[in-house]
Design a protein around this motif. Structure first.
Motif: not given
Length: 160
Positions: A1-23
């Motif tokens: 399981m990788e970031l996008a899939e794992a981060a949407t199942s409990p106990p995770f709520l989601g992923v917020v992108l920061l840094g140079s990609f967000a800018r």
């Protein structure tokens, strides 16, 4: 399981992108800066499941929770194709973020729940860099990125 899939199942709520990609300033050598949010009261469970977030063959390392009661800690990994994922695992109450940020995975309402702060100044960034000793892989990766960028600048040819 990788970031996008794992981060949407409990106990995770989601992923917020920061840094140079967000800018919108990322290049081919940019690392991916992000926070995986855990439900309030479930930080320990999320931390215990952090290895679900990345491929099995990634090299990973951790930065522990800071002293006190903040629910935030660093979990980073380098993929086999040399992409650095610079991540934190945190609860909404455990961190404050400056814009820009983008909800990459999860409910858009997540962005409205994040406690906002002003951007970190250069002085604060320098001060914080003295607080944490980077993992050896991360130190070498940083040197490699700088060397490759320098080489590209020195050998780039003007467009015709």
């Amino acid at each position: 399981m990788e970031l996008a899939e794992a981060a949407t199942s409990p106990p995770f709520l989601g992923v917020v992108l920061l840094g140079s990609f967000a800018r919108g300033e990322a290049d081919a050598l940019s690392d991916a800066d992000f926070i995986v949010f855990a439900a309030e009261g479930h930080f320990e469970a999320a931390w215990a499941q952090r290895h679900r977030l990345h491929p099995r063959d990634a090299s990973c390392w951790d930065y522990p929770r800071p002293p006190g009661d903040r629910d935030v800690a660093g979990h980073r990994w380098l993929t086999t194709d040399l992409v650095l994922f610079d991540g934190l695992i945190a609860t909404l109450s455990g961190t404050r973020l400056a814009d820009p940020m983008h909800v990459l995975v999860g409910d858009e309402a997540l962005a409205r729940q994040i406690v906002k702060r002003e951007s970190i100044t250069t002085a604060e960034e320098h001060e914080r860099s003295d607080e944490v000793t980077l993992h050896e892989v991360e130190q070498l990766y940083g040197k490699l990125k700088l060397a490759v960028r320098d080489h590209r600048r020195r050998t780039s040819r003007p467009s015709v």
